[in-house]
Scaffold this motif. Structure first.
Motif, PDB file in Angstrom:
ATOM      1  N   PRO A 405       0.812  -1.231   0.000  1.00 36.68           N
ATOM      2  CA  PRO A 405       0.000   0.000   0.000  1.00 36.68           C
ATOM      3  C   PRO A 405       0.836   1.268   0.000  1.00 36.68           C
ATOM      4  CG  PRO A 405       0.006  -1.009   2.176  1.00 36.68           C
ATOM      5  CD  PRO A 405       0.699  -1.969   1.267  1.00 36.68           C
ATOM      6  N   ALA A 406       2.117   1.168   0.374  1.00 37.81           N
ATOM      7  CA  ALA A 406       2.950   2.364   0.437  1.00 37.81           C
ATOM      8  C   ALA A 406       3.698   2.621  -0.857  1.00 37.81           C
ATOM      9  CB  ALA A 406       3.957   2.227   1.590  1.00 37.81           C
ATOM     10  N   PHE A 407       3.593   1.715  -1.817  1.00 34.21           N
ATOM     11  CA  PHE A 407       4.343   1.888  -3.060  1.00 34.21           C
ATOM     12  C   PHE A 407       3.743   3.047  -3.856  1.00 34.21           C
ATOM     13  CE2 PHE A 407       5.365   0.836  -7.510  1.00 34.21           C
ATOM     14  CZ  PHE A 407       6.750   0.757  -7.407  1.00 34.21           C
ATOM     15  N   PRO A 408       4.558   4.011  -4.297  1.00 33.68           N
ATOM     16  CA  PRO A 408       3.998   5.228  -4.907  1.00 33.68           C
ATOM     17  C   PRO A 408       3.686   5.123  -6.393  1.00 33.68           C
ATOM     18  CG  PRO A 408       6.355   5.464  -4.662  1.00 33.68           C
ATOM     19  CD  PRO A 408       6.001   4.134  -4.048  1.00 33.68           C
ATOM     20  N   GLY A 409       4.066   4.036  -7.054  1.00 31.38           N
ATOM     21  CA  GLY A 409       3.866   3.924  -8.497  1.00 31.38           C
ATOM     22  C   GLY A 409       2.620   3.147  -8.863  1.00 31.38           C
ATOM     23  N   PRO A 410       2.251   3.166 -10.150  1.00 31.86           N
ATOM     24  CA  PRO A 410       1.071   2.434 -10.613  1.00 31.86           C
ATOM     25  C   PRO A 410       1.345   0.941 -10.701  1.00 31.86           C
ATOM     26  CG  PRO A 410       2.167   3.464 -12.469  1.00 31.86           C
ATOM     27  CD  PRO A 410       2.895   3.928 -11.234  1.00 31.86           C
ATOM     28  N   GLY A 411       0.270   0.176 -10.829  1.00 32.23           N
ATOM     29  CA  GLY A 411       0.390  -1.253 -11.015  1.00 32.23           C
ATOM     30  C   GLY A 411       0.299  -2.024  -9.717  1.00 32.23           C
ATOM     31  N   HIS A 412       0.642  -3.298  -9.801  1.00 31.11           N
ATOM     32  CA  HIS A 412       0.537  -4.240  -8.691  1.00 31.11           C
ATOM     33  C   HIS A 412       1.951  -4.495  -8.177  1.00 31.11           C
ATOM     34  CE1 HIS A 412      -1.550  -7.616  -6.595  1.00 31.11           C
ATOM     35  NE2 HIS A 412      -0.350  -8.208  -6.689  1.00 31.11           N
ATOM     36  N   ALA A 413       2.321  -3.861  -7.069  1.00 32.88           N
ATOM     37  CA  ALA A 413       3.676  -3.944  -6.521  1.00 32.88           C
ATOM     38  C   ALA A 413       3.677  -4.839  -5.291  1.00 32.88           C
ATOM     39  CB  ALA A 413       4.196  -2.560  -6.162  1.00 32.88           C
ATOM     40  N   VAL A 414       4.524  -5.868  -5.320  1.00 29.47           N
ATOM     41  CA  VAL A 414       4.620  -6.784  -4.201  1.00 29.47           C
ATOM     42  C   VAL A 414       6.083  -6.931  -3.798  1.00 29.47           C
ATOM     43  CG1 VAL A 414       2.536  -8.065  -4.848  1.00 29.47           C
ATOM     44  CG2 VAL A 414       4.775  -8.816  -5.701  1.00 29.47           C
TER      45      VAL A 414
END
Length: 438
Positions: A405-414
């Motif tokens: 939830p803290a990732f600032p970019g678009p898409g699905h970041a894991v």
């Protein structure tokens, strides 16, 4: 175990593959099968946006290169007004190949068979014996070279064979955020440094596309020398830090690998790092400043890698960017194109050093390149074995991963970077095209 394609209609087999992807399985047979290759030509490469060239390869009016989308050879040329066109490299009269050189400069192309002549933008302008032979029945405007849609993003020129396909902007679907990491090196952007390396390999293109969509899992094994010699900071556990980011339903993916204590924008000259901060958004700078290695794939077959190269422990080294295209020429066989991208406004000294680092790591005889192709070739060879072609591979890492939830970019970041999420996304999109649902 997936049923082999020759026992049922191929589209039905792909539907079965799609169901397997949802459960973290993908068939070995897909990497070396004539039917799969033919279906990719018909349904994937005929519909998707595919990379053709970088604008800096054809900087002046009349400059051209010949490139491929699937099995279609194209002339990519800049006309006298500076506009870029892509046309099928086939004369409209009897189908001869118009341009036989890979690159050059020409205002017109003349067929070596009957002499039909076209502007570099594709219009037919010259027909021998026009009055005597055709008696006014031939309308030159009706017989231009077959035009292909083109569009560009930050110097990357893409083509699409499908006139009804969505726009390039929609196709990229937010992956532009990550492409900027490779393309906005300073305020002047990037350019290619020298012509591309290219060679034929007995490797399936999809293996390469998957690897560059963020395979950090292989690095501590396939490139073990890098840890032993100090190229990587310590171990696979530190290399795996970072994110795996995918664009859902688009197939694009990137791995953003971190290393402890690596300096912000390390490997770039100070003045270039300062310009990058201006060229990037605050969100992009937040992500990229902490990234040591960025390896990503634009679906289907264009990839990028950026990292520093140094064999001196503790030194950031020199940043380089490789751009690579995997052109399928048959089942389990491809032509590899590899470019080095350098900041357009950087010093000649830095460009030379970046190209040297690229050559040592990912040139045709580069250390990483040799490691990878040895493995990719063996995987492709094994995929053709009678027993192997009926087995599935596991893609179950990160099945339960939740987006950061803290990732600032678009898409699905894991997290972590070592994850199969990007690959399941890539294979799902591949299946969308092969079933005709993309």
């Amino acid at each position: 175990m997936t049923t082999r394609p020759d026992t049922q209609p191929l589209t039905a087999w792909v539907e079965q593959v799609r169901a397997g992807i949802e459960n973290g399985r993908f068939p070995a047979r897909a990497f070396k099968d004539q039917g799969v290759h033919d279906l990719e030509q018909e349904r994937l490469f005929s519909k998707a946006w595919c990379f053709l060239a970088h604008e800096s390869e054809i900087p002046s009016p009349g400059d051209y290169v010949t490139r491929y989308i699937g099995n279609n050879n194209l002339i990519v040329a800049r006309d006298e007004n500076g506009d870029i066109h892509a046309n099928l490299n086939v004369c409209r009269h009897r189908g001869n190949v118009m341009c036989k050189a890979e690159m050059g400069n020409a205002s017109h192309f003349r067929c070596s068979y009957h002499g039909w002549t076209y502007k570099n933008s594709g219009e037919l302008v010259g027909v021998p014996y026009m009055k005597e032979g055709y008696e006014g029945r031939l309308k030159r405007k009706d017989w231009s070279l077959v035009r292909v849609r083109v569009d560009a993003y930050e110097g990357l020129v893409f083509g699409c064979l499908d006139p009804e396909a969505p726009s390039l902007e929609e196709y990229l679907g937010g992956f532009q955020f990550y492409l900027d990491l490779y393309l906005k090196h300073g305020l002047g952007g990037v350019e290619v440094h020298g012509p591309p390396d290219h060679w034929i390999a007995d490797t399936d293109w999809k293996i390469c596309a998957e690897n560059f969509a963020g395979d950090g899992y292989h690095t501590p094994v396939a490139h073990q020398w890098g840890f032993n010699l100090g190229y990587f900071p310590s171990s696979g556990s530190t290399h795996s830090q970072g994110w795996a980011v995918s664009i859902p339903d688009k197939g694009h993916g990137i791995g953003l690998g971190h290393s402890p204590d690596f300096p912000a924008f390390g490997g770039f000259p100070d003045e270039l790092a300062a310009e990058m901060r201006q060229a990037l958004s605050p969100e992009q700078a937040e992500v990229f400043a902490r990234t040591r290695t960025a390896v990503g794939t634009v679906f289907p077959n264009l990839s990028f890698l950026m990292q520093p190269f140094s064999l001196v422990p503790g030194e950031p080294g020199v940043r380089f960017v490789t751009m690579r295209l995997y052109h399928p020429v048959g089942p389990g066989r491809m032509e590899m194109y590899s470019w080095c991208l350098v900041p357009r406004d950087a010093s000649a000294e830095y460009k030379t050093e970046a190209y040297r680092a690229y050559t040592l790591a990912f040139g045709q005889a580069g250390t990483f390149e040799q490691d990878d192709f040895e493995n990719w070739t063996k995987v492709t060879q094994a995929a053709g074995m009678t027993m192997v072609r009926d087995i599935d591979f596991p893609y179950i890492m990160g099945m339960e991963s939740e987006p950061d939830p803290a990732f600032p970019g678009p898409g699905h970041a894991v997290v972590p970077y070592v994850n199969d999420t990007n690959f399941r996304n890539l294979w799902a999109r591949w299946a969308d095209y092969l079933t005709g649902e993309a």
